[in-house]
Design an enzyme around this catalytic site. Structure first.
Site, PDB file in Angstrom:
ATOM      1  N   MET A  93       0.926  -1.390  -0.170  1.00 40.79           N
ATOM      2  CA  MET A  93       0.100  -0.192  -0.018  1.00 40.79           C
ATOM      3  C   MET A  93       0.814   1.177   0.109  1.00 40.79           C
ATOM      4  O   MET A  93       0.623   2.152   0.801  1.00 40.79           O
ATOM      5  CB  MET A  93      -0.975   0.095   1.209  1.00 40.79           C
ATOM      6  N   HIS A 112      -5.240  -6.281  -8.001  1.00 42.01           N
ATOM      7  CA  HIS A 112      -6.142  -5.115  -7.526  1.00 42.01           C
ATOM      8  C   HIS A 112      -7.448  -5.774  -7.531  1.00 42.01           C
ATOM      9  O   HIS A 112      -8.075  -6.526  -8.417  1.00 42.01           O
ATOM     10  CB  HIS A 112      -6.163  -4.106  -8.366  1.00 42.01           C
TER      11      HIS A 112
HETATM   12  C1  GAR Z   1      -6.008  -7.512  -1.713  1.00 39.35           C
HETATM   13  O1  GAR Z   1      -7.254  -7.557  -1.941  1.00 39.35           O
HETATM   14  C2  GAR Z   1      -5.210  -6.779  -2.905  1.00 39.35           C
HETATM   15  O2  GAR Z   1      -5.917  -6.939  -4.226  1.00 39.35           O
HETATM   16  C3  GAR Z   1      -5.477  -5.410  -2.312  1.00 39.35           C
HETATM   17  O3  GAR Z   1      -5.351  -5.465  -1.007  1.00 39.35           O
HETATM   18  C4  GAR Z   1      -5.559  -6.749  -0.455  1.00 39.35           C
HETATM   19  C5  GAR Z   1      -4.531  -7.302   0.214  1.00 39.35           C
HETATM   20  O4  GAR Z   1      -4.829  -8.594   0.493  1.00 39.35           O
HETATM   21  N1  GAR Z   1      -4.599  -4.402  -3.138  1.00 39.35           N
HETATM   22  C6  GAR Z   1      -5.081  -3.282  -3.487  1.00 39.35           C
HETATM   23  O5  GAR Z   1      -6.015  -2.862  -3.311  1.00 39.35           O
HETATM   24  C7  GAR Z   1      -3.966  -2.637  -4.364  1.00 39.35           C
HETATM   25  N2  GAR Z   1      -4.522  -1.713  -4.758  1.00 39.35           N
HETATM   26  P1  GAR Z   1      -3.675  -9.617   1.082  1.00 39.35           P
HETATM   27  O6  GAR Z   1      -2.664  -8.810   1.912  1.00 39.35           O
HETATM   28  O7  GAR Z   1      -4.231 -10.759   1.980  1.00 39.35           O
HETATM   29  O8  GAR Z   1      -3.052 -10.187  -0.177  1.00 39.35           O
END
Ligand code: GAR
Length: 218
Positions: A93, A112
């Site tokens: 992030m 995403h």
């Molecule tokens: C996931 O849903 C990913 O797609 C999103 O953050 C989450 C992380 O989960 N990413 C974004 O929003 C990027 N713009 P995780 O740490 O369990 O993989």
């Protein structure tokens, strides 16, 4: 078998997509090995999983860097001696500088939780529900400087169901992410996905032709 590509996964938190990539890479036939998991947050819970899986981990805390340039330079200085060939952002992030993105152009991918270019940014599931869309999903794409933009490698569509909440919808999309991201990394690491004129060309892959219709026809 040709050499597996050395991949670094960048995380900020839970790391469930990182786990999906690590699990996929445990198959010796998978074209990528996870050589490094790097987090910008010391508290990222995904780090413990990576350590348990025997993967090198590293924390580069953005709070200890005065500028984005210095933070990105520190990441780059870790990736290069680790002989990293591909970078996979997995819930990372932080917005990266144009210089870093260019240095890793067509070698850095992201996942995403929406069908891009719809719902860039945060709160994708809340916004999809508010709009009443019937099909939502997730996208894996090459990273460009514009946030949540870049040539699309693969997408997964999921139905939005009556009574869905952001939690139920995000769980359905996350399950799709865990299938989609290892698939996208496989396409890139194996050389089946190429960027041409800012579009991804997929070679040697059969394409799904059936529509996903929601609500279903019967
Ligand atoms: C996931 O849903 C990913 O797609 C999103 O953050 C989450 C992380 O989960 N990413 C974004 O929003 C990027 N713009 P995780 O740490 O369990 O993989």
């Amino acid at each position: 078998m040709s050499e597996r590509k050395r991949v670094a996964i960048l995380i900020s938190g839970r790391g469930s997509n990182m786990k999906a990539l690590v699990e996929a890479s445990q198959d010796p036939a998978y074209p990528a090995e996870i050589a490094l998991v790097l987090s910008n947050r010391p508290s990222a819970t995904g780090l413990a999983y990576a350590e348990g899986a025997g993967i090198s981990t590293c924390v580069i805390d953005h709070k200890s860097h005065a500028s984005r340039e210095s933070f990105d330079a520190a990441i780059d200085a870790k990736l290069r001696p680790s002989r990293i060939e591909l970078v996979a952002l997995a819930g990372f992030m932080r917005i990266m500088t144009a210089g870093f993105v260019e240095a890793w152009r067509d070698r850095m991918i992201n996942i995403h939780p929406s069908l891009l270019p719809s719902y860039k940014g945060l709160y994708t599931h809340e916004r999809a529900l508010a709009d009443g869309v019937k099909i939502h999903g997730c996208t894996s794409h090459f990273v460009r400087h514009d946030v949540d933009a870049g040539p699309i490698i693969a997408q997964a569509a999921v139905p939005v169901l009556e009574g869905d909440t952001p939690d139920t919808l995000s769980a359905r999309v996350l399950a799709a992410e865990h299938q989609l991201y290892p698939h996208a990394l496989r396409l890139v690491a194996s050389g089946q996905a190429h960027v041409r004129d800012e579009r991804v060309i997929i070679s040697a892959q059969s394409m799904a032709a059936a529509p996903l219709i929601n609500p279903p026809l019967r």
